[in-house]
Scaffold this motif. Structure first.
Motif, PDB file in Angstrom:
ATOM      1  N   VAL A  93       0.852  -1.186   0.000  1.00  0.00           N
ATOM      2  CA  VAL A  93       0.000   0.000   0.000  1.00  0.00           C
ATOM      3  C   VAL A  93       0.890   1.239   0.000  1.00  0.00           C
ATOM      4  O   VAL A  93       1.810   1.357   0.812  1.00  0.00           O
ATOM      5  N   ARG A  94       0.614   2.157  -0.919  1.00  0.00           N
ATOM      6  CA  ARG A  94       1.346   3.424  -0.955  1.00  0.00           C
ATOM      7  C   ARG A  94       0.721   4.372   0.054  1.00  0.00           C
ATOM      8  O   ARG A  94      -0.479   4.652   0.015  1.00  0.00           O
ATOM      9  N   VAL A  95       1.531   4.903   0.947  1.00  0.00           N
ATOM     10  CA  VAL A  95       1.049   5.745   2.037  1.00  0.00           C
ATOM     11  C   VAL A  95       0.938   7.174   1.534  1.00  0.00           C
ATOM     12  O   VAL A  95       1.945   7.804   1.186  1.00  0.00           O
ATOM     13  N   SER A  96      -0.291   7.697   1.486  1.00  0.00           N
ATOM     14  CA  SER A  96      -0.502   9.070   1.034  1.00  0.00           C
ATOM     15  C   SER A  96      -0.294  10.060   2.169  1.00  0.00           C
ATOM     16  O   SER A  96       0.322  11.112   1.983  1.00  0.00           O
ATOM     17  N   LEU A 153      -1.637  15.250  -1.067  1.00  0.00           N
ATOM     18  CA  LEU A 153      -1.189  16.232  -2.056  1.00  0.00           C
ATOM     19  C   LEU A 153      -0.870  15.475  -3.351  1.00  0.00           C
ATOM     20  O   LEU A 153       0.285  15.202  -3.658  1.00  0.00           O
ATOM     21  N   ASN A 154      -1.942  15.128  -4.057  1.00  0.00           N
ATOM     22  CA  ASN A 154      -1.778  14.261  -5.219  1.00  0.00           C
ATOM     23  C   ASN A 154      -0.956  14.917  -6.321  1.00  0.00           C
ATOM     24  O   ASN A 154      -0.140  14.256  -6.975  1.00  0.00           O
ATOM     25  N   TRP A 155      -1.141  16.207  -6.523  1.00  0.00           N
ATOM     26  CA  TRP A 155      -0.409  16.889  -7.591  1.00  0.00           C
ATOM     27  C   TRP A 155       1.086  16.934  -7.288  1.00  0.00           C
ATOM     28  O   TRP A 155       1.920  16.734  -8.171  1.00  0.00           O
ATOM     29  N   LEU A 156       1.431  17.177  -6.016  1.00  0.00           N
ATOM     30  CA  LEU A 156       2.846  17.216  -5.630  1.00  0.00           C
ATOM     31  C   LEU A 156       3.446  15.819  -5.638  1.00  0.00           C
ATOM     32  O   LEU A 156       4.619  15.640  -6.006  1.00  0.00           O
ATOM     33  N   ASP A 157       2.632  14.826  -5.265  1.00  0.00           N
ATOM     34  CA  ASP A 157       3.112  13.445  -5.296  1.00  0.00           C
ATOM     35  C   ASP A 157       3.416  13.008  -6.721  1.00  0.00           C
ATOM     36  O   ASP A 157       4.454  12.385  -6.996  1.00  0.00           O
TER      37      ASP A 157
END
Length: 317
Positions: free
Chosen positions: A102-105, A210-214
């Motif tokens: 699992v990728r930790v957001s 922060l999906n855009w920064l990720d």
């Protein structure tokens, strides 16, 4: 080249983890920590590059730099392997995640602390060392370029004085070029890895995704290998070495090969019994050349190098 190999491994690993649905926790853990090993190795090896140049240019310790050269490969990989192995032994319950697939957001405090302890803190330390060495290298390069660049004397007393002046100017330009292209490696490494650190820190502090920064940080990190390759191949000495290698290959696999077959056709036409390839009468050497040029490898090399600018120039002469 070693750094590039680890960047390729990291890129393949990241692509598999993001595009392939992995169901085995063991396989996912292996992929994740191979990724950590690759990234940490690239960080430590770019730091070793600046340390080596600092020893050579600033400290003038050429003997010491030669003696510890093997450690530039051993120390980064060993340290990256130990840190990643330590992270691998920590159970997933400490990270507060069910599976490491699992990728930790939004990282928890435990996850964030462990990442800083075993990954980001070492990135900060290596970057600090690199930037210190970079500043000292640039300062030393400026001083050496100033001292080696002799003042112009309109009344040169001898040819030797003129030769020394020209060599000093050329050496100062080579030194500035070397420093510029070499200090680009740790700068590229820092620019590539810093957005990931920033994304994880901001998502932890703000407690939101922060999906855009990720997405941007992963794209920049994936471009690290390309940027390092660009800096390497733009260095004039590397380009000159590549041209020399291509010229040597064209000489053997294009020019000599076509001359050999032309002589072979003339010999068959006139039914000569003697051997006259480039004035060499050694039968063993001619048999080796015949094997080289008739093999699949020889035909492939001839096709590739005949398409280069040097090859096209040679075939039209």
């Amino acid at each position: 080249m070693v750094t590039q190999c680890f960047n390729v491994i990291a890129l393949i690993d990241a692509t598999v983890m993001n595009q392939v649905h992995v169901t085995s926790p063991m396989l996912c853990s292996i992929l994740r920590y191979v990724l950590y090993i690759s990234y940490l190795t690239t960080i430590f090896m770019t730091c070793a590059i600046t340390i080596h140049l600092w020893l050579v240019i600033t400290r003038r310790r050429l003997t010491q730099a030669n003696h510890i050269e093997r450690w530039y490969y051993i120390a980064p990989f060993t340290l990256a392997l130990l840190l990643s192995a330590t992270m691998a032994t920590i159970p997933t319950s400490v990270y507060h995640v069910k599976s490491r697939c699992v990728r930790v957001s939004i990282p928890s405090s435990e996850y964030y602390g462990l990442r800083w302890g075993f990954y980001y803190s070492w990135f900060v330390v290596a970057s600090a060392i690199s930037f210190y060495c970079m500043s000292r290298i640039l300062h030393s390069t400026r001083q050496l370029a100033h001292t080696t660049h002799l003042r112009i004397n309109r009344q040169l007393s001898s040819t030797e004085a003129y030769r020394n002046q020209v060599n000093a100017r050329a050496n100062s330009e080579r030194l500035r070029s070397l420093a510029f292209y070499t200090v680009a490696y740790p700068a590229i490494s820092f620019v590539s890895h810093f957005p990931t650190v920033l994304q994880e820190t901001l998502s932890f502090i703000l407690n939101r995704e922060l999906n855009w920064l990720d997405f941007a940080s992963r794209c920049i990190l994936a471009c690290e290998g390309f940027l390092l390759s660009l800096a390497f191949f733009l260095y004039p000495a590397v380009r000159q070495s590549i041209r020399d290698l291509v010229n040597s290959a064209v000489q053997y696999w294009v020019i000599d090969q076509e001359e050999f077959w032309q002589l072979q056709r003339e010999r068959e036409k006139h039914q000569r019994g003697r051997r006259d390839y480039v004035g060499i009468d050694d039968a063993r050497l001619e048999e080796k050349i015949l094997r080289d040029f008739t093999s699949r490898r020889g035909r492939i090399y001839h096709f590739i190098f005949s398409k280069t600018p040097e090859g096209r120039l040679a075939t039209h002469m």
